[in-house]
Design a protein around this motif. Structure first.
Motif, PDB file in Angstrom:
ATOM      1  N   SER A  38      88.451  27.139   8.054  1.00 22.46           N
ATOM      2  CA  SER A  38      88.414  25.932   7.508  1.00 22.46           C
ATOM      3  C   SER A  38      87.515  24.770   7.676  1.00 22.46           C
ATOM      4  O   SER A  38      87.108  24.091   7.063  1.00 22.46           O
ATOM      5  CB  SER A  38      89.849  25.098   7.896  1.00 22.46           C
ATOM      6  N   GLY A  39      86.737  25.373   8.779  1.00 19.88           N
ATOM      7  CA  GLY A  39      85.507  24.462   9.412  1.00 19.88           C
ATOM      8  C   GLY A  39      84.094  24.929   8.929  1.00 19.88           C
ATOM      9  O   GLY A  39      84.118  25.792   8.055  1.00 19.88           O
ATOM     10  N   LEU A  40      83.281  24.580   9.905  1.00 18.20           N
ATOM     11  CA  LEU A  40      81.921  24.734   9.600  1.00 18.20           C
ATOM     12  C   LEU A  40      81.632  26.235   9.563  1.00 18.20           C
ATOM     13  O   LEU A  40      82.227  27.023  10.500  1.00 18.20           O
ATOM     14  CB  LEU A  40      81.063  24.336  10.530  1.00 18.20           C
ATOM     15  N   GLN A  41      80.888  27.118   8.700  1.00 19.28           N
ATOM     16  CA  GLN A  41      80.455  28.492   9.161  1.00 19.28           C
ATOM     17  C   GLN A  41      79.159  28.478   9.619  1.00 19.28           C
ATOM     18  O   GLN A  41      78.392  27.767   9.641  1.00 19.28           O
ATOM     19  CB  GLN A  41      80.248  28.914   7.427  1.00 19.28           C
ATOM     20  N   VAL A  42      79.156  29.369  10.845  1.00 14.60           N
ATOM     21  CA  VAL A  42      78.138  29.773  11.661  1.00 14.60           C
ATOM     22  C   VAL A  42      77.644  31.047  11.413  1.00 14.60           C
ATOM     23  O   VAL A  42      78.252  31.931  11.887  1.00 14.60           O
ATOM     24  CB  VAL A  42      78.420  29.292  13.305  1.00 14.60           C
ATOM     25  N   THR A  43      76.295  31.060  11.140  1.00 10.69           N
ATOM     26  CA  THR A  43      75.631  32.371  11.228  1.00 10.69           C
ATOM     27  C   THR A  43      74.455  32.441  12.163  1.00 10.69           C
ATOM     28  O   THR A  43      73.508  31.679  12.324  1.00 10.69           O
ATOM     29  CB  THR A  43      75.058  32.921   9.668  1.00 10.69           C
ATOM     30  N   LEU A  44      74.584  33.509  13.109  1.00 11.99           N
ATOM     31  CA  LEU A  44      73.384  33.682  13.814  1.00 11.99           C
ATOM     32  C   LEU A  44      72.473  34.990  13.530  1.00 11.99           C
ATOM     33  O   LEU A  44      73.164  35.899  13.310  1.00 11.99           O
ATOM     34  CB  LEU A  44      73.751  33.844  15.523  1.00 11.99           C
ATOM     35  N   LEU A  45      71.150  34.721  13.525  1.00 13.84           N
ATOM     36  CA  LEU A  45      70.193  35.757  12.972  1.00 13.84           C
ATOM     37  C   LEU A  45      69.277  35.974  14.159  1.00 13.84           C
ATOM     38  O   LEU A  45      68.629  35.043  14.477  1.00 13.84           O
ATOM     39  CB  LEU A  45      69.557  35.113  11.683  1.00 13.84           C
ATOM     40  N   GLU A  46      69.059  37.271  14.446  1.00 15.57           N
ATOM     41  CA  GLU A  46      68.097  37.485  15.420  1.00 15.57           C
ATOM     42  C   GLU A  46      67.535  38.578  15.211  1.00 15.57           C
ATOM     43  O   GLU A  46      67.870  39.662  14.474  1.00 15.57           O
ATOM     44  CB  GLU A  46      68.938  37.782  16.897  1.00 15.57           C
ATOM     45  N   SER A  47      66.110  38.752  15.653  1.00 15.04           N
ATOM     46  CA  SER A  47      65.231  39.923  15.329  1.00 15.04           C
ATOM     47  C   SER A  47      65.547  40.984  16.016  1.00 15.04           C
ATOM     48  O   SER A  47      65.879  41.026  17.246  1.00 15.04           O
ATOM     49  CB  SER A  47      63.841  39.565  15.386  1.00 15.04           C
ATOM     50  N   PRO A  48      65.770  42.175  15.402  1.00 15.68           N
ATOM     51  CA  PRO A  48      65.722  43.352  16.217  1.00 15.68           C
ATOM     52  C   PRO A  48      64.292  43.984  16.945  1.00 15.68           C
ATOM     53  O   PRO A  48      64.375  44.679  17.914  1.00 15.68           O
ATOM     54  CB  PRO A  48      66.167  44.674  15.193  1.00 15.68           C
ATOM     55  N   ASP A  49      63.334  43.226  16.426  1.00 17.56           N
ATOM     56  CA  ASP A  49      62.042  43.516  17.078  1.00 17.56           C
ATOM     57  C   ASP A  49      61.628  42.665  18.265  1.00 17.56           C
ATOM     58  O   ASP A  49      60.573  42.956  19.257  1.00 17.56           O
ATOM     59  CB  ASP A  49      61.033  43.114  15.925  1.00 17.56           C
ATOM     60  N   VAL A  50      62.368  41.419  18.416  1.00 19.56           N
ATOM     61  CA  VAL A  50      61.836  40.379  19.130  1.00 19.56           C
ATOM     62  C   VAL A  50      63.009  40.158  20.256  1.00 19.56           C
ATOM     63  O   VAL A  50      64.012  39.793  19.858  1.00 19.56           O
ATOM     64  CB  VAL A  50      61.442  39.208  18.828  1.00 19.56           C
ATOM     65  N   GLY A  51      62.942  40.898  21.433  1.00 16.53           N
ATOM     66  CA  GLY A  51      64.062  40.459  22.389  1.00 16.53           C
ATOM     67  C   GLY A  51      64.092  39.085  23.075  1.00 16.53           C
ATOM     68  O   GLY A  51      63.099  38.495  22.918  1.00 16.53           O
ATOM     69  N   PRO A  52      65.132  38.575  23.434  1.00 17.87           N
ATOM     70  CA  PRO A  52      65.450  37.521  24.341  1.00 17.87           C
ATOM     71  C   PRO A  52      64.247  37.385  25.484  1.00 17.87           C
ATOM     72  O   PRO A  52      64.223  38.465  26.005  1.00 17.87           O
ATOM     73  CB  PRO A  52      66.869  37.254  24.867  1.00 17.87           C
ATOM     74  N   ILE A  53      63.911  36.320  26.063  1.00 24.35           N
ATOM     75  CA  ILE A  53      62.859  36.507  27.066  1.00 24.35           C
ATOM     76  C   ILE A  53      63.445  37.110  28.543  1.00 24.35           C
ATOM     77  O   ILE A  53      62.618  37.493  29.149  1.00 24.35           O
ATOM     78  CB  ILE A  53      62.507  34.860  27.382  1.00 24.35           C
ATOM     79  N   GLY A  54      64.719  36.864  28.620  1.00 23.76           N
ATOM     80  CA  GLY A  54      65.420  37.956  29.550  1.00 23.76           C
ATOM     81  C   GLY A  54      65.219  37.339  30.998  1.00 23.76           C
ATOM     82  O   GLY A  54      65.608  37.845  32.110  1.00 23.76           O
ATOM     83  N   VAL A  55      64.543  36.082  30.973  1.00 23.44           N
ATOM     84  CA  VAL A  55      64.470  35.259  32.618  1.00 23.44           C
ATOM     85  C   VAL A  55      65.668  34.036  32.289  1.00 23.44           C
ATOM     86  O   VAL A  55      66.081  33.799  31.092  1.00 23.44           O
ATOM     87  CB  VAL A  55      63.178  34.944  32.726  1.00 23.44           C
ATOM     88  N   GLY A  56      65.801  33.255  33.193  1.00 22.95           N
ATOM     89  CA  GLY A  56      66.608  31.952  33.296  1.00 22.95           C
ATOM     90  C   GLY A  56      67.998  32.251  33.633  1.00 22.95           C
ATOM     91  O   GLY A  56      68.787  32.734  33.264  1.00 22.95           O
ATOM     92  N   GLU A  57      67.966  32.337  35.099  1.00 21.82           N
ATOM     93  CA  GLU A  57      69.086  32.905  35.860  1.00 21.82           C
ATOM     94  C   GLU A  57      69.612  31.835  36.623  1.00 21.82           C
ATOM     95  O   GLU A  57      70.826  32.174  37.175  1.00 21.82           O
ATOM     96  CB  GLU A  57      68.607  34.199  36.900  1.00 21.82           C
ATOM     97  N   GLY A  58      69.127  30.822  36.813  1.00 26.51           N
ATOM     98  CA  GLY A  58      69.858  29.718  37.555  1.00 26.51           C
ATOM     99  C   GLY A  58      70.307  28.668  36.652  1.00 26.51           C
ATOM    100  O   GLY A  58      69.674  28.086  35.467  1.00 26.51           O
ATOM    101  N   THR A  59      71.515  28.089  36.764  1.00 32.72           N
ATOM    102  CA  THR A  59      72.093  27.126  36.213  1.00 32.72           C
ATOM    103  C   THR A  59      72.403  25.717  36.887  1.00 32.72           C
ATOM    104  O   THR A  59      72.336  25.671  37.879  1.00 32.72           O
ATOM    105  CB  THR A  59      73.247  27.799  35.404  1.00 32.72           C
ATOM    106  N   TRP A  60      73.009  24.990  36.139  1.00 32.52           N
ATOM    107  CA  TRP A  60      73.508  23.716  36.798  1.00 32.52           C
ATOM    108  C   TRP A  60      74.957  23.776  36.480  1.00 32.52           C
ATOM    109  O   TRP A  60      75.679  24.230  35.919  1.00 32.52           O
ATOM    110  CB  TRP A  60      73.034  22.499  35.795  1.00 32.52           C
ATOM    111  N   PRO A  61      75.814  22.841  37.282  1.00 36.71           N
ATOM    112  CA  PRO A  61      77.189  22.785  37.221  1.00 36.71           C
ATOM    113  C   PRO A  61      77.688  22.308  35.839  1.00 36.71           C
ATOM    114  O   PRO A  61      78.754  22.560  35.391  1.00 36.71           O
ATOM    115  CB  PRO A  61      77.500  21.641  37.977  1.00 36.71           C
ATOM    116  N   THR A  62      76.723  21.648  34.943  1.00 36.81           N
ATOM    117  CA  THR A  62      77.296  21.608  33.521  1.00 36.81           C
ATOM    118  C   THR A  62      77.563  22.943  32.813  1.00 36.81           C
ATOM    119  O   THR A  62      78.321  22.841  31.825  1.00 36.81           O
ATOM    120  CB  THR A  62      76.184  20.718  32.875  1.00 36.81           C
ATOM    121  N   MET A  63      77.186  23.899  33.274  1.00 37.28           N
ATOM    122  CA  MET A  63      77.514  25.278  32.666  1.00 37.28           C
ATOM    123  C   MET A  63      79.118  25.374  32.862  1.00 37.28           C
ATOM    124  O   MET A  63      79.559  26.198  31.800  1.00 37.28           O
ATOM    125  CB  MET A  63      76.555  26.402  33.242  1.00 37.28           C
ATOM    126  N   ARG A  64      79.781  24.930  33.792  1.00 41.17           N
ATOM    127  CA  ARG A  64      81.112  25.147  33.642  1.00 41.17           C
ATOM    128  C   ARG A  64      81.786  24.539  32.634  1.00 41.17           C
ATOM    129  O   ARG A  64      82.780  25.026  31.944  1.00 41.17           O
ATOM    130  CB  ARG A  64      81.898  24.768  35.050  1.00 41.17           C
TER     131      ARG A  64
END
Ligand SMILES: Cc1cc2nc3c(=O)[nH]c(=O)nc-3n(C[C@H](O)[C@H](O)[C@H](O)COP(=O)(O)OP(=O)(O)OC[C@H]3O[C@@H](n4cnc5c(N)ncnc54)[C@H](O)[C@@H]3O)c2cc1C
Length: 528
Positions: A38-64
């Motif tokens: 009933s709400g918004l439709q969300v589509t996520l499209l990602e490339s099979p050729d380009v992977g995520p950057i794969g770094v970014g291991e530290g977060t903030w308390p906001t992540m909780r």
């Protein structure tokens, strides 16, 4: 033939399946009932050729809050993302480079922070003790590898404020599973080859290699550093910050833990080097280590040598592993939302990872987009303007705060450190604050917006950790500040003792979560 712009926002297309894309998808889909249809439709499209950057291991308390908001179980998250608990950062050798040179930037506010002028009390009677160690119990928990909660503390609840260290690759996969299985996000694996526009310049669709055109009402650019939609298609430029923060390169390595019983660090360790610094992040099964540096000041080969020496000095060996090189132009976009396209994540900008602010900006962006989702195209430009103002302000504050770590150094062992103290490299607002702080400690009067990226307490931790001292006779708010402050220092010492005795180690808590899980809180129950 161009089809008319739809006035109602129904379909959100997110391009990019790194942490930014999946976090944004999760927040919008959970908030806007995508699963119910009933709400918004969300589509996520990602490339099979380009992977995520794969770094970014530290977060903030906001992540909780972000994970709870999206209905994720903390137990599942910790198990599946190889996550551990982070209670702040420890900065080694930033002040003068000597062996005993360190300070903490913990996540908890100083005890009594809003009640009295602790800085005056510290300087008058305890200036031989590091500021953070006196006003907060958390550095002591970090030194002893303690967890921020007990076995019985429910999911997302804390005894000591905490964030996470995580495996970035596993995190994107975990969010993908949650988004597609629990939240109703449609996932497409395809490569975007072109962008189609409406007559008014809005994006009508992204053209894909296998599935043809994918149309939408609002497009979220999460394509990483290449900024395919906002940067490349719309030509929204990057405001480079290299003249303020020189680091533009990183060498990243992962070192497996030799045995799974050793302690897991409760903080990110940032150790200054000759021309940059090294991050060291402990996960249950490995250490993620990387050297961030300025290519104008040191060669890749010399930076790699310093990285290998650091790894050996800290009791491991990189062996024959080759570090992964990452390059970036530090900066942020002139604007983040243009027409019906908003950039979130690296596509919006990136400044070096000191203080791990990138994912926090993703969370803030996803939250504002979801909370302020324009119902119609007619109202979108107003929301876009407000979004742009809010995030320009936030990027400027991130830059001020990161630069604060460099401008007060006493290191003069290289041009890198000397150049960092040059007045021309210091943003005007930061310089103004530094002048003010010679007389008054950082306070909420300096950082007064709702949801400031860094609170004034963080400025105090770094400012005094870096050895800054106000002028003698600087104003105190009350004549009995030192006595009042002493009461809080005694309370902090007592609390420290109790916490050290009562909390398990990081390793013990993670082992417990893996075997038994954490109790679910009412708020932590995943959406069904
Ligand atoms: C050295 C370094 C250390 C970092 N450390 C931290 C940290 O400790 N804490 C922190 O918060 N942040 C950190 N960051 C930043 C963090 O890594 C990112 O903010 C985070 O991973 C989000 O990245 P992203 O999703 O924006 O981009 P990416 O992970 O690069 O994802 C880009 C996505 O776009 C897709 N894509 C690209 N082109 C196309 C196309 N043509 N068609 C379809 N899809 C396409 C790709 O498939 C991919 O899924 C660090 C960054 C660096 C460089």
């Amino acid at each position: 033939m161009s089809v008319a712009v739809s006035d109602v926002t129904r379909h959100i297309v997110i391009v990019g399946g790194g942490s930014a894309g999946w976090l944004t998808a999760a927040v919008i889909a959970a908030d806007h009932c995508t699963r119910s249809g009933s709400g918004l439709q969300v589509t996520l499209l990602e490339s099979p050729d380009v992977g995520p950057i794969g770094v970014g291991e530290g977060t903030w308390p906001t992540m909780r809050d972000t994970l709870r908001r999206t209905g994720v179980s903390e137990t599942d998250f910790i198990r599946e993302c190889d996550a551990s608990f982070k209670q702040g950062s420890r900065f080694n050798q930033w002040v003068n480079g000597s062996d005993g040179d360190y300070y903490f930037h913990p996540f908890v506010l100083p005890q009594g922070y809003l009640e009295t002028n602790l800085v005056a009390g510290w300087l008058e009677r305890h200036s031989h003790v590091p500021f953070a160690d006196l006003v907060s119990f958390q550095p002591h928990l970090c030194v002893h590898g303690k967890a921020p909660k007990q076995f019985a503390t429910p999911e997302y609840a804390a005894v000591a404020n905490y964030a996470y260290h995580l495996d970035a690759g596993k995190f994107a996969l975990f969010l993908r599973k949650h988004c597609t299985e629990q939240l109703g996000v449609r996932h497409m694996l395809d490569h975007v080859t072109a962008i189609e526009s409406h007559d008014n310049g809005d994006i009508r669709a992204v053209q894909t290699r296998e599935h043809g055109a994918l149309a939408g009402d609002l497009f979220v650019d999460c394509t990483g550093l290449q900024s395919l939609l906002l940067g490349q298609h719309y030509g929204i430029g990057l405001l480079s910050q290299k003249h303020v923060l020189f680091n533009d390169s990183a060498l990243a390595l992962q070192i497996p833990c030799e045995h799974d019983q050793g302690s897991i660090a409760s903080q990110t360790v940032s150790t200054a080097q000759s021309n940059g610094w090294i991050w060291d992040i402990g996960l249950p099964t490995r250490r993620g280590i990387g050297h961030v540096y300025s290519s104008a000041h040191i060669s890749d080969a010399a930076a790699e040598l310093e990285l290998r020496k650091y790894i050996e000095r800290t009791g491991s060996s990189a062996g024959t592993a080759t570090p992964r090189k990452l390059s970036f132009n530090p900066g942020y976009r002139q604007k983040f939302w243009h027409r019906n396209c908003v950039a979130i994540g690296l596509s919006a900008g990136f400044i070096e990872p000191l203080e791990a602010s990138a994912l926090a900006l993703v969370e803030l962006s996803a939250a504002m987009l979801s909370d302020q989702m324009p119902a119609t195209r007619a109202s979108m430009d107003i929301t876009a303007g407000r979004f742009n103002d809010a995030f320009t302000y936030r990027w400027e504050r991130v830059i001020d705060f990161l630069k604060l770590h460099y401008v007060l150094t006493q290191r003069t062992d290289s041009d890198f450190w000397r150049d960092n103290c040059r007045v021309e490299s210091i943003p005007g607002r930061l310089q103004e604050l530094l002048d003010l702080w010679r007389h008054l400690p950082p306070s909420r009067y300096d950082l007064f917006r709702v949801e400031e990226v860094f609170p004034s307490a963080s400025y105090q931790y770094v400012l005094y950790g870096m050895g800054f001292r106000p002028e003698r006779g600087a104003s105190t708010r009350r004549v009995d500040d030192a006595d009042r402050a002493d009461e809080y220092f005694r309370a902090t010492a007592a609390l420290t003792g109790k916490m050290l005795a009562g909390l398990p180690t990081n390793r013990e808590l993670i082992a417990h979560i893996r075997h038994k899980g954490l109790p679910r809180s009412q708020d932590g129950v995943p959406l069904r």
